[in-house]
Design a protein around this motif. Structure first.
Motif, PDB file in Angstrom:
ATOM      1  N   UNK A 189       1.059  -0.592   0.079  1.00  0.00           N
ATOM      2  CA  UNK A 189       0.078  -0.064  -0.264  1.00  0.00           C
ATOM      3  C   UNK A 189       1.385   1.302  -0.012  1.00  0.00           C
ATOM      4  N   UNK A 190       1.349   1.755  -1.457  1.00  0.00           N
ATOM      5  CA  UNK A 190       2.319   2.496  -1.592  1.00  0.00           C
ATOM      6  C   UNK A 190       1.330   3.626  -0.107  1.00  0.00           C
ATOM      7  N   UNK A 191       2.585   5.154   0.079  1.00  0.00           N
ATOM      8  CA  UNK A 191       2.186   6.142   0.358  1.00  0.00           C
ATOM      9  C   UNK A 191       0.981   7.043  -0.776  1.00  0.00           C
ATOM     10  N   UNK A 192      -0.002   7.448  -0.338  1.00  0.00           N
ATOM     11  CA  UNK A 192      -0.968   7.033  -1.677  1.00  0.00           C
ATOM     12  C   UNK A 192      -1.210   8.736  -0.980  1.00  0.00           C
ATOM     13  N   UNK A 193      -1.979   9.287  -2.057  1.00  0.00           N
ATOM     14  CA  UNK A 193      -2.543  10.589  -1.276  1.00  0.00           C
ATOM     15  C   UNK A 193      -3.020  10.908  -0.636  1.00  0.00           C
ATOM     16  N   UNK A 194      -3.936  11.715   0.914  1.00  0.00           N
ATOM     17  CA  UNK A 194      -4.920  11.422   1.485  1.00  0.00           C
ATOM     18  C   UNK A 194      -6.053  11.533   0.805  1.00  0.00           C
ATOM     19  N   UNK A 195      -7.332  11.112   1.405  1.00  0.00           N
ATOM     20  CA  UNK A 195      -8.641  11.163  -0.257  1.00  0.00           C
ATOM     21  C   UNK A 195      -9.359  13.248   0.320  1.00  0.00           C
ATOM     22  N   UNK A 196      -9.515  13.267  -0.457  1.00  0.00           N
ATOM     23  CA  UNK A 196      -9.660  14.063  -0.873  1.00  0.00           C
ATOM     24  C   UNK A 196     -11.188  14.882   0.970  1.00  0.00           C
ATOM     25  N   UNK A 197     -11.087  16.397   1.090  1.00  0.00           N
ATOM     26  CA  UNK A 197     -11.944  16.344   2.250  1.00  0.00           C
ATOM     27  C   UNK A 197     -12.430  17.600   2.762  1.00  0.00           C
ATOM     28  N   UNK A 198     -13.716  18.235   3.397  1.00  0.00           N
ATOM     29  CA  UNK A 198     -13.895  19.617   3.836  1.00  0.00           C
ATOM     30  C   UNK A 198     -13.923  19.394   4.937  1.00  0.00           C
ATOM     31  N   UNK A 199     -14.090  20.872   5.520  1.00  0.00           N
ATOM     32  CA  UNK A 199     -14.142  21.017   7.233  1.00  0.00           C
ATOM     33  C   UNK A 199     -15.063  21.774   7.320  1.00  0.00           C
ATOM     34  N   UNK A 200     -16.250  21.380   7.722  1.00  0.00           N
ATOM     35  CA  UNK A 200     -17.281  21.799   7.489  1.00  0.00           C
ATOM     36  C   UNK A 200     -16.878  23.267   8.665  1.00  0.00           C
ATOM     37  N   UNK A 201     -17.925  24.215   8.848  1.00  0.00           N
ATOM     38  CA  UNK A 201     -18.296  25.029   9.551  1.00  0.00           C
ATOM     39  C   UNK A 201     -19.476  24.966  10.428  1.00  0.00           C
TER      40      UNK A 201
END
Length: 494
Positions: free
Chosen positions: A285-297
């Motif tokens: 499992x390669x050091x892949x980028x994290x998944x897109x995310x949102x920071x709700x407010x």
């Protein structure tokens, strides 16, 4: 590893784990030749810092952070010295003067110690009076001292863990020059690809899944590409195996319902399937980028923060200056200034509501990213650290959010203090997602974060609907952020 001199460091079938359930290295063998410049790669939590501590522990007089392997052996060339750049200033050194701090690195203090200190401080692009207390310095200034502390020892093996954190462009340039000219062995952990490409010539890859270390020759980018090609080749090979296995399983299902020879054939094909499955390549499992995310407010008042006064450090004493900045919904403020001017101190006081002339709306929910992660409780599990951010804990949402940041169940079950620095950083972002803050205060939010994750983090911050105040030395990261206003503290020194 490279065409240098004799082998200076060798791992022979080394196994190590902090407990029976957390083995980080298993039967690891590799060697490093003297005078080579090596990058240590691996996923977050793979055990890169642990490997450094094992090397340090192999010296004749291991430091307090040195470790010994559970199995196998680690050999250093006779009388070889090792120095490690620590990430956090040890408590016992904080009350020393800068001079005493550096003197503690020597068994016998040389007569020209002041000249040596001056030279090494130039290498990290920092000036400070030698009688100044280490405790008076900012986190960024202390980080530079820790780097210089390792460099001044002039060791046979120099271990650097994220050395470009808290360095500006000039500081990184001077460090690169030093490392190129350094005639001894250097092993570096870093996520700064440009920095690594400028001087490293080989890579040790520590895989979190296999617990093994692989050796590669070439600069950082070459090895990353080589690993990528290898992974794709392994995946294609596995896809072919899977197709063959499924074809045989379909035939087994058909033949097993027949009698006589057909049933014997099905039995033989089961053996072939087992052999084919055993032959499948264990694709890491390669050091892949994290998944897109949102920071709700949530709870976004009209004015979230009013800044009417800021403190700056001049001659190591705070001075207050009048400003006028109003932080409203969607406004992003970049605070700039040279190292030591008090940016981190300003953010800390702001986050705690303790800064004169700065008022945070009582309805505002504050999310605070501290560059040393001191806001995290190191004694609780990762899961508990996430659960804290929710009024009503939702187990499913916690695990779903954590998975976006590659924080699997085994990571969440460990204590925050046992996590790697990179995992602590990703945990901090996962906490924001669950916290739903109206104000984000970010102090060096790229430190220890894999460069693959940074574009995704920048995208999440740009879409954040609350107010954001950020300090960052990472120019490329800042260029990708939506910044509405800049506050340069350096102008108050003129």
């Amino acid at each position: 590893m490279s065409e240098h001199g004799n082998v200076i460091l060798r791992f022979n079938d080394v196994t190590f784990g902090h407990s029976d359930n957390t083995t980080q290295l298993k039967d690891v063998s590799f060697s490093v030749r003297e005078n080579s410049k090596i990058t240590l790669m691996g996923q977050n939590g793979a055990g890169k810092s642990t490997l450094f501590n094992l090397i340090a522990g192999a010296t004749e007089h291991p430091p307090q952070y040195g470790l010994a392997p559970d199995k196998g052996s680690i050999h250093l060339r006779d009388n070889a010295t090792v120095a490690t750049q620590l990430q956090v200033m040890p408590e016992e050194l904080k009350n020393k003067s800068v001079r005493e701090f550096f003197e503690s690195s020597f068994v016998e203090v040389p007569h020209n110690v002041d000249a040596l200190i001056s030279k090494v401080l130039q290498t990290v692009n920092y000036e400070v009076p030698l009688d100044r207390s280490v405790n008076d310095l900012s986190g960024g200034q202390q980080a530079r001292l820790l780097l210089a502390y390792a460099l001044i020892q002039d060791p046979d093996v120099l271990l650097l863990d994220e050395p470009t954190n808290n360095l500006d462009a000039d500081g990184i340039g001077q460090l690169i020059t030093f490392l190129i000219m350094y005639t001894k062995t250097v092993i570096v952990i870093s996520h700064d690809a440009d920095f690594l490409n400028s001087f490293t010539e080989g890579v040790l890859y520590l895989d979190r899944n296999t617990k093994l270390v692989e050796q590669y020759v070439g600069n950082y980018s070459d090895v990353v590409e080589e690993i990528k090609i290898r992974i794709e080749k392994e995946q294609r090979k596995n896809a072919q195996f899977l197709k063959e296995i499924q074809d045989k399983k379909d035939k087994i299902n058909f033949f097993s319902h027949k009698g006589g020879k057909m049933r014997k054939l099905a039995s033989k094909m089961r053996d072939e399937v087992a052999e084919a499955e055993a032959g499948m390549v264990n694709v890491r499992q390669e050091d892949k980028a994290i998944f897109p995310f949102e920071i709700p407010s949530e709870h976004l008042p009209e004015v979230i923060v009013s800044i009417n006064k800021v403190s700056v450090m001049k001659d190591y004493k705070p001075e207050y200056h009048d400003v006028h900045v109003e932080m409203r919904k969607g406004k992003h403020l970049l605070i700039k200034g040279p190292n030591g001017i008090g940016k981190s101190t300003l953010l800390k006081k702001l986050a705690e509501g303790q800064h004169e002339g700065i008022e945070i709306n009582k309805k505002a929910n504050v999310g605070y990213y501290q560059q040393d992660f001191s806001g995290l409780d190191f004694g609780i599990t990762g899961y508990k650290a996430l659960e804290q951010m929710m009024g009503v804990p939702d187990k499913e949402e916690i695990y779903r959010t954590a998975s976006k940041f590659h924080l699997a169940g085994d990571v969440l079950a460990t204590t925050v203090g046992a996590m790697s620095e990179g995992q602590k950083g990703l945990l901090s972002y996962a906490r924001f997602v669950l916290q739903r803050p109206s104000l984000l205060i970010l102090d060096e939010p790229t430190n220890h974060i894999n460069f693959r994750h940074l574009p995704i983090i920048a995208e999440a911050l740009n879409s954040f609907e609350g107010a954001m105040i950020i300090v960052s030395h990472h120019d490329e990261f800042v260029e990708n952020l939506k910044i509405d206003e800049e506050l340069d503290l350096g102008r108050f020194l003129k």
